[in-house]
Design a protein around this motif. Structure first.
Motif, PDB file in Angstrom:
ATOM      1  N   GLY A 140      58.127  25.170  11.045  1.00  0.00           N
ATOM      2  CA  GLY A 140      59.018  26.219  11.511  1.00  0.00           C
ATOM      3  C   GLY A 140      60.344  25.644  11.948  1.00  0.00           C
ATOM      4  O   GLY A 140      60.552  24.423  11.941  1.00  0.00           O
ATOM      5  N   PRO A 141      61.280  26.509  12.339  1.00  0.00           N
ATOM      6  CA  PRO A 141      62.598  26.048  12.769  1.00  0.00           C
ATOM      7  C   PRO A 141      62.473  25.094  13.957  1.00  0.00           C
ATOM      8  O   PRO A 141      61.744  25.383  14.915  1.00  0.00           O
ATOM      9  N   PRO A 142      63.154  23.957  13.918  1.00  0.00           N
ATOM     10  CA  PRO A 142      63.069  23.000  15.032  1.00  0.00           C
ATOM     11  C   PRO A 142      63.569  23.599  16.345  1.00  0.00           C
ATOM     12  O   PRO A 142      64.554  24.332  16.366  1.00  0.00           O
ATOM     13  N   ASN A 143      62.863  23.299  17.420  1.00  0.00           N
ATOM     14  CA  ASN A 143      63.308  23.694  18.761  1.00  0.00           C
ATOM     15  C   ASN A 143      63.401  22.490  19.693  1.00  0.00           C
ATOM     16  O   ASN A 143      63.621  22.658  20.891  1.00  0.00           O
ATOM     17  N   ALA A 144      63.217  21.285  19.129  1.00  0.00           N
ATOM     18  CA  ALA A 144      63.253  20.064  19.936  1.00  0.00           C
ATOM     19  C   ALA A 144      63.969  18.971  19.152  1.00  0.00           C
ATOM     20  O   ALA A 144      63.746  18.798  17.950  1.00  0.00           O
ATOM     21  N   GLU A 145      64.831  18.228  19.858  1.00  0.00           N
ATOM     22  CA  GLU A 145      65.589  17.160  19.205  1.00  0.00           C
ATOM     23  C   GLU A 145      65.694  15.961  20.136  1.00  0.00           C
ATOM     24  O   GLU A 145      66.041  16.110  21.311  1.00  0.00           O
ATOM     25  N   SER A 146      65.381  14.779  19.606  1.00  0.00           N
ATOM     26  CA  SER A 146      65.432  13.540  20.387  1.00  0.00           C
ATOM     27  C   SER A 146      66.062  12.429  19.549  1.00  0.00           C
ATOM     28  O   SER A 146      65.743  12.280  18.372  1.00  0.00           O
ATOM     29  N   ARG A 147      66.920  11.660  20.174  1.00  0.00           N
ATOM     30  CA  ARG A 147      67.485  10.465  19.563  1.00  0.00           C
ATOM     31  C   ARG A 147      66.669   9.272  20.044  1.00  0.00           C
ATOM     32  O   ARG A 147      66.428   9.108  21.247  1.00  0.00           O
ATOM     33  N   VAL A 148      66.213   8.431  19.119  1.00  0.00           N
ATOM     34  CA  VAL A 148      65.381   7.268  19.456  1.00  0.00           C
ATOM     35  C   VAL A 148      66.098   6.001  19.007  1.00  0.00           C
ATOM     36  O   VAL A 148      66.473   5.872  17.832  1.00  0.00           O
ATOM     37  N   LEU A 157      65.765   6.733  24.793  1.00  0.00           N
ATOM     38  CA  LEU A 157      65.450   8.060  24.277  1.00  0.00           C
ATOM     39  C   LEU A 157      66.457   9.051  24.850  1.00  0.00           C
ATOM     40  O   LEU A 157      66.634   9.136  26.068  1.00  0.00           O
ATOM     41  N   LEU A 158      67.092   9.791  23.960  1.00  0.00           N
ATOM     42  CA  LEU A 158      68.149  10.724  24.355  1.00  0.00           C
ATOM     43  C   LEU A 158      67.756  12.130  23.909  1.00  0.00           C
ATOM     44  O   LEU A 158      67.953  12.507  22.747  1.00  0.00           O
ATOM     45  N   PRO A 159      67.179  12.930  24.811  1.00  0.00           N
ATOM     46  CA  PRO A 159      66.770  14.287  24.427  1.00  0.00           C
ATOM     47  C   PRO A 159      67.957  15.248  24.414  1.00  0.00           C
ATOM     48  O   PRO A 159      68.716  15.326  25.380  1.00  0.00           O
ATOM     49  N   ALA A 160      68.099  15.980  23.321  1.00  0.00           N
ATOM     50  CA  ALA A 160      69.126  17.028  23.260  1.00  0.00           C
ATOM     51  C   ALA A 160      68.569  18.353  23.742  1.00  0.00           C
ATOM     52  O   ALA A 160      69.320  19.266  24.085  1.00  0.00           O
TER      53      ALA A 160
END
Length: 318
Positions: free
Chosen positions: A216-224, A238-241
Protein backbone atom coordinates in the motif's frame (compact mmCIF):
# COMPACT_ATOMS: atom_id res chain seq x y z
CA UNK A 1 -8.71 20.62 28.99
CA UNK A 2 -10.86 18.31 26.90
CA UNK A 3 -14.47 19.22 26.27
CA UNK A 4 -17.33 16.75 26.02
CA UNK A 5 -20.66 17.93 24.75
CA UNK A 6 -19.65 21.57 25.19
CA UNK A 7 -18.85 21.18 28.89
CA UNK A 8 -15.39 21.84 30.17
CA UNK A 9 -14.18 19.31 32.69
CA UNK A 10 -13.72 20.87 36.13
CA UNK A 11 -10.31 20.81 37.81
CA UNK A 12 -9.44 17.67 39.71
CA UNK A 13 -10.27 17.72 43.41
CA UNK A 14 -7.49 15.17 43.97
CA UNK A 15 -3.83 16.13 44.00
CA UNK A 16 -1.20 14.14 42.12
CA UNK A 17 0.28 11.17 43.92
CA UNK A 18 4.03 10.69 43.39
CA UNK A 19 3.81 12.73 40.20
CA UNK A 20 0.91 10.68 38.80
CA UNK A 21 -2.45 12.29 37.97
CA UNK A 22 -5.68 10.76 39.25
CA UNK A 23 -7.96 9.00 36.79
CA UNK A 24 -10.76 11.24 35.54
CA UNK A 25 -13.95 9.40 34.60
CA UNK A 26 -16.90 11.03 32.84
CA UNK A 27 -20.20 9.28 33.50
CA UNK A 28 -21.75 8.37 30.15
CA UNK A 29 -25.29 9.00 29.04
CA UNK A 30 -27.41 7.53 26.30
CA UNK A 31 -30.04 5.70 28.28
CA UNK A 32 -30.07 2.74 30.60
CA UNK A 33 -28.01 4.48 33.26
CA UNK A 34 -27.84 2.90 36.72
CA UNK A 35 -29.49 4.74 39.63
CA UNK A 36 -26.24 5.40 41.51
CA UNK A 37 -22.61 6.14 40.74
CA UNK A 38 -21.57 3.24 42.97
CA UNK A 39 -23.58 0.81 40.85
CA UNK A 40 -21.91 2.13 37.70
CA UNK A 41 -18.41 1.82 39.19
CA UNK A 42 -19.08 -1.76 40.26
CA UNK A 43 -20.36 -2.62 36.79
CA UNK A 44 -17.41 -0.97 35.05
CA UNK A 45 -14.48 -2.12 37.19
CA UNK A 46 -15.56 -5.36 38.86
CA UNK A 47 -14.29 -7.41 35.93
CA UNK A 48 -10.86 -5.80 36.12
CA UNK A 49 -10.16 -5.65 39.85
CA UNK A 50 -13.07 -7.54 41.42
CA UNK A 51 -16.30 -6.33 43.00
CA UNK A 52 -14.80 -6.72 46.48
CA UNK A 53 -11.95 -4.33 45.66
CA UNK A 54 -14.29 -1.75 44.10
CA UNK A 55 -16.49 -1.99 47.17
CA UNK A 56 -13.50 -1.46 49.44
CA UNK A 57 -12.43 1.63 47.47
CA UNK A 58 -15.93 3.03 47.79
CA UNK A 59 -15.93 2.36 51.54
CA UNK A 60 -12.55 4.12 51.85
CA UNK A 61 -13.83 7.22 50.01
CA UNK A 62 -11.35 6.72 47.17
CA UNK A 63 -13.81 7.87 44.47
CA UNK A 64 -14.64 11.57 44.68
CA UNK A 65 -16.95 13.98 42.86
CA UNK A 66 -16.22 17.46 41.53
CA UNK A 67 -16.79 19.07 44.91
CA UNK A 68 -14.24 16.76 46.50
CA UNK A 69 -16.80 14.73 48.38
CA UNK A 70 -16.64 10.93 48.33
CA UNK A 71 -18.95 8.83 46.22
CA UNK A 72 -21.30 7.02 48.60
CA UNK A 73 -23.80 4.24 48.14
CA UNK A 74 -26.51 6.87 47.68
CA UNK A 75 -24.74 9.25 45.27
CA UNK A 76 -27.19 9.65 42.38
CA UNK A 77 -26.01 8.98 38.86
CA UNK A 78 -25.83 12.07 36.64
CA UNK A 79 -24.79 11.59 33.02
CA UNK A 80 -21.93 13.92 32.12
CA UNK A 81 -20.71 14.32 35.71
CA UNK A 82 -17.12 13.53 36.61
CA UNK A 83 -15.54 11.18 39.14
CA UNK A 84 -11.86 11.02 40.09
CA UNK A 85 -9.77 8.35 41.80
CA UNK A 86 -6.23 7.06 42.13
CA UNK A 87 -5.60 3.53 40.92
CA UNK A 88 -3.99 1.06 43.25
CA UNK A 89 -0.28 1.13 42.52
CA UNK A 90 0.85 -2.36 41.57
CA UNK A 91 4.42 -3.29 42.55
CA UNK A 92 6.88 -2.03 39.93
CA UNK A 93 10.51 -2.89 39.38
CA UNK A 94 12.33 0.43 39.65
CA UNK A 95 14.51 1.33 36.69
CA UNK A 96 17.99 1.84 38.23
CA UNK A 97 19.08 4.67 35.93
CA UNK A 98 18.59 8.42 36.24
CA UNK A 99 16.75 10.86 34.01
CA UNK A 100 19.10 13.72 33.16
CA UNK A 101 17.81 17.23 32.53
CA UNK A 102 19.62 18.61 29.48
CA UNK A 103 17.83 21.96 29.35
CA UNK A 104 15.16 23.81 31.31
CA UNK A 105 13.49 27.20 31.04
CA UNK A 106 10.07 28.61 31.94
CA UNK A 107 8.39 26.78 29.04
CA UNK A 108 10.18 23.48 28.34
CA UNK A 109 12.29 20.76 29.86
CA UNK A 110 14.48 18.56 27.66
CA UNK A 111 15.31 15.28 29.38
CA UNK A 112 17.77 12.53 28.50
CA UNK A 113 15.81 9.36 29.30
CA UNK A 114 17.47 6.03 30.09
CA UNK A 115 16.58 2.72 28.51
CA UNK A 116 13.68 0.79 30.14
CA UNK A 117 11.99 3.89 31.60
CA UNK A 118 8.54 4.68 30.18
CA UNK A 119 7.96 8.29 29.15
CA UNK A 120 4.44 8.44 30.64
CA UNK A 121 2.31 6.13 32.81
CA UNK A 122 1.07 3.18 30.80
CA UNK A 123 0.27 -0.45 31.45
CA UNK A 124 2.48 -1.91 34.20
CA UNK A 125 4.62 1.22 34.34
CA UNK A 126 2.86 3.96 36.29
CA UNK A 127 4.78 5.42 39.22
CA UNK A 128 8.29 4.98 37.82
CA UNK A 129 8.18 6.94 34.58
CA UNK A 130 10.14 9.87 33.20
CA UNK A 131 7.12 12.16 33.57
CA UNK A 132 6.45 11.22 37.20
CA UNK A 133 10.11 11.53 38.15
CA UNK A 134 10.48 14.95 36.53
CA UNK A 135 7.27 16.28 38.06
CA UNK A 136 8.55 15.29 41.49
CA UNK A 137 12.22 16.18 41.10
CA UNK A 138 11.70 19.48 39.29
CA UNK A 139 8.64 20.57 41.26
CA UNK A 140 6.58 20.90 38.07
CA UNK A 141 3.19 19.24 38.66
CA UNK A 142 1.73 20.38 35.32
CA UNK A 143 4.63 19.08 33.22
CA UNK A 144 3.51 17.10 30.17
CA UNK A 145 5.27 15.47 27.20
CA UNK A 146 5.22 17.07 23.75
CA UNK A 147 5.82 13.63 22.21
CA UNK A 148 6.66 10.10 23.28
CA UNK A 149 9.75 7.96 23.21
CA UNK A 150 9.43 4.20 23.38
CA UNK A 151 10.16 2.72 26.82
CA UNK A 152 13.06 0.61 25.58
CA UNK A 153 14.65 3.50 23.68
CA UNK A 154 16.99 5.92 25.46
CA UNK A 155 17.54 9.57 24.64
CA UNK A 156 15.96 12.97 24.34
CA UNK A 157 12.34 13.80 25.19
CA UNK A 158 10.76 17.26 25.13
CA UNK A 159 8.38 18.16 27.98
CA UNK A 160 6.24 21.28 28.30
CA UNK A 161 5.97 23.13 31.62
CA UNK A 162 2.59 24.88 31.19
CA UNK A 163 -0.54 23.24 29.73
CA UNK A 164 -1.28 26.35 27.67
CA UNK A 165 1.99 25.96 25.75
CA UNK A 166 1.68 22.26 25.03
CA UNK A 167 -0.23 22.61 21.77
CA UNK A 168 2.44 24.81 20.19
CA UNK A 169 5.18 22.25 20.86
CA UNK A 170 3.05 19.24 19.93
CA UNK A 171 2.32 20.92 16.61
CA UNK A 172 6.05 20.93 15.84
CA UNK A 173 6.07 17.14 15.92
CA UNK A 174 2.73 16.79 14.15
CA UNK A 175 3.91 19.00 11.29
CA UNK A 176 7.36 17.31 11.13
CA UNK A 177 9.21 20.48 12.02
CA UNK A 178 11.51 18.71 14.48
CA UNK A 179 14.70 17.15 13.20
CA UNK A 180 15.22 13.87 15.04
CA UNK A 181 18.42 11.90 14.78
CA UNK A 182 18.83 8.43 16.25
CA UNK A 183 21.84 6.21 16.75
CA UNK A 184 21.71 2.42 16.70
CA UNK A 185 23.94 -0.63 16.91
CA UNK A 186 23.19 -3.67 14.77
CA UNK A 187 25.03 -6.30 12.80
CA UNK A 188 27.24 -5.19 9.93
CA UNK A 189 26.36 -6.73 6.57
CA UNK A 190 28.34 -5.60 3.51
CA UNK A 191 25.53 -6.83 1.26
CA UNK A 192 23.22 -4.08 2.55
CA UNK A 193 23.92 -1.00 0.45
CA UNK A 194 23.95 2.17 2.55
CA UNK A 195 23.07 4.97 2.82
CA UNK A 196 19.51 4.48 1.67
CA UNK A 197 16.01 5.77 2.34
CA UNK A 198 13.48 3.15 3.38
CA UNK A 199 9.79 3.74 2.67
CA UNK A 200 6.99 1.35 3.54
CA UNK A 201 3.47 1.07 4.86
CA UNK A 202 3.50 0.25 8.59
CA UNK A 203 0.45 -0.99 10.48
CA UNK A 204 0.19 -1.24 14.27
CA UNK A 205 -2.91 -2.54 16.05
CA UNK A 206 -3.80 -1.82 19.64
CA UNK A 207 -3.13 -4.86 21.79
CA UNK A 208 -0.48 -6.32 19.48
CA UNK A 209 3.13 -5.80 20.48
CA UNK A 210 4.68 -5.79 17.02
CA UNK A 211 3.90 -3.61 14.04
CA UNK A 212 4.22 -4.96 10.52
CA UNK A 213 4.61 -3.83 6.93
CA UNK A 214 1.96 -4.41 4.30
CA UNK A 215 1.42 -3.43 0.65
CA UNK A 216 0.00 0.00 0.00
CA UNK A 217 0.97 3.67 -0.08
CA UNK A 218 3.98 4.31 2.19
CA UNK A 219 3.26 6.05 5.49
CA UNK A 220 6.74 5.68 7.01
CA UNK A 221 10.13 6.93 5.82
CA UNK A 222 13.58 6.47 7.38
CA UNK A 223 17.07 7.39 6.23
CA UNK A 224 19.69 4.78 7.23
CA UNK A 225 23.40 5.58 7.24
CA UNK A 226 26.37 3.52 8.38
CA UNK A 227 28.63 5.65 10.59
CA UNK A 228 31.36 3.10 11.29
CA UNK A 229 32.11 -0.57 11.68
CA UNK A 230 33.79 -2.56 14.41
CA UNK A 231 34.14 -6.21 13.48
CA UNK A 232 30.71 -7.77 13.05
CA UNK A 233 28.89 -4.71 14.40
CA UNK A 234 27.93 -1.44 12.80
CA UNK A 235 26.94 1.91 14.27
CA UNK A 236 24.16 3.56 12.33
CA UNK A 237 22.57 7.00 12.06
CA UNK A 238 18.80 6.80 11.60
CA UNK A 239 16.84 9.82 10.42
CA UNK A 240 13.05 9.34 10.57
CA UNK A 241 10.97 11.60 8.35
CA UNK A 242 7.79 10.19 9.90
CA UNK A 243 6.93 8.93 13.36
CA UNK A 244 5.15 5.59 13.13
CA UNK A 245 5.29 3.30 16.17
CA UNK A 246 8.46 1.14 16.10
CA UNK A 247 9.30 2.58 12.69
CA UNK A 248 13.10 2.53 12.99
CA UNK A 249 13.18 -0.89 14.61
CA UNK A 250 10.95 -2.38 11.93
CA UNK A 251 12.80 -0.74 9.04
CA UNK A 252 16.17 -1.95 10.31
CA UNK A 253 14.82 -5.45 10.79
CA UNK A 254 13.36 -5.41 7.28
CA UNK A 255 16.85 -4.58 5.95
CA UNK A 256 18.19 -7.67 7.70
CA UNK A 257 19.84 -5.52 10.36
CA UNK A 258 17.68 -5.91 13.49
CA UNK A 259 18.84 -3.73 16.37
CA UNK A 260 20.92 -5.48 18.96
CA UNK A 261 18.89 -6.77 21.94
CA UNK A 262 15.54 -5.96 20.29
CA UNK A 263 12.93 -8.17 21.98
CA UNK A 264 10.30 -7.62 19.29
CA UNK A 265 11.93 -7.54 15.86
CA UNK A 266 12.38 -9.78 14.00
CA UNK A 267 10.74 -12.09 16.59
CA UNK A 268 8.62 -11.24 19.63
CA UNK A 269 10.24 -12.67 22.74
CA UNK A 270 8.33 -13.34 25.98
CA UNK A 271 8.32 -10.38 28.35
CA UNK A 272 10.41 -11.31 31.41
CA UNK A 273 7.86 -10.04 33.91
CA UNK A 274 5.06 -12.01 32.25
CA UNK A 275 7.20 -15.13 32.64
CA UNK A 276 7.68 -14.51 36.35
CA UNK A 277 11.18 -13.14 35.84
CA UNK A 278 12.81 -9.73 36.06
CA UNK A 279 13.85 -7.40 33.29
CA UNK A 280 17.48 -7.76 32.25
CA UNK A 281 18.84 -4.23 32.57
CA UNK A 282 22.22 -5.38 31.17
CA UNK A 283 20.83 -5.83 27.64
CA UNK A 284 19.18 -2.54 26.62
CA UNK A 285 17.79 -2.10 23.14
CA UNK A 286 20.57 -0.47 21.16
CA UNK A 287 18.64 2.58 20.04
CA UNK A 288 19.26 6.14 21.19
CA UNK A 289 17.40 9.37 20.37
CA UNK A 290 20.62 11.34 19.89
CA UNK A 291 19.48 14.77 18.59
CA UNK A 292 16.42 17.02 18.80
CA UNK A 293 16.55 20.17 16.68
CA UNK A 294 13.77 22.72 16.13
CA UNK A 295 12.81 26.37 16.13
CA UNK A 296 11.09 27.30 19.38
CA UNK A 297 7.48 28.24 18.45
CA UNK A 298 7.32 30.84 21.23
CA UNK A 299 10.70 32.59 21.07
CA UNK A 300 11.71 31.85 17.47
CA UNK A 301 15.11 30.62 18.67
CA UNK A 302 16.84 27.78 16.83
CA UNK A 303 17.49 25.04 19.39
CA UNK A 304 19.55 21.86 19.22
CA UNK A 305 19.99 19.30 21.97
CA UNK A 306 22.33 16.28 22.03
CA UNK A 307 22.16 13.23 24.25
CA UNK A 308 25.25 12.49 26.31
CA UNK A 309 24.45 8.79 26.49
CA UNK A 310 26.38 6.04 24.74
CA UNK A 311 25.18 2.72 23.43
CA UNK A 312 26.76 -0.03 25.53
CA UNK A 313 27.10 -2.54 22.69
CA UNK A 314 29.33 -0.16 20.78
CA UNK A 315 31.75 0.15 23.69
CA UNK A 316 31.76 -3.64 23.97
CA UNK A 317 32.80 -3.89 20.31
CA UNK A 318 36.17 -2.24 21.02
Amino acid sequence: MARRGGRKAPPSPLAQRDGVDPVRLRLPGGGGEPPTVAAYLLERYAGAVGAERVGAMLAEGRFVTADGGPVTAGTAYEAGAYVWFHRDAAPETAVPFEVRVVYRDERIVVADKPHFLATTPRGRHVTDTALARLRRDCGLPELSPAHRLDRLTAGLVLFVVRPGDRGAYQTLFRDRRVRKEYEAVAAYDPRVELPRTVRSRIVKERGRIAAWEEPGPPNAESRVELLERRGARGRYRLLPATGRTHQLRLHMSALGLPLLYDPVYPRVLPEPESEGGREDFTRPLQLLARVLEFTDPVTGRALRFDSARELAAWREAL
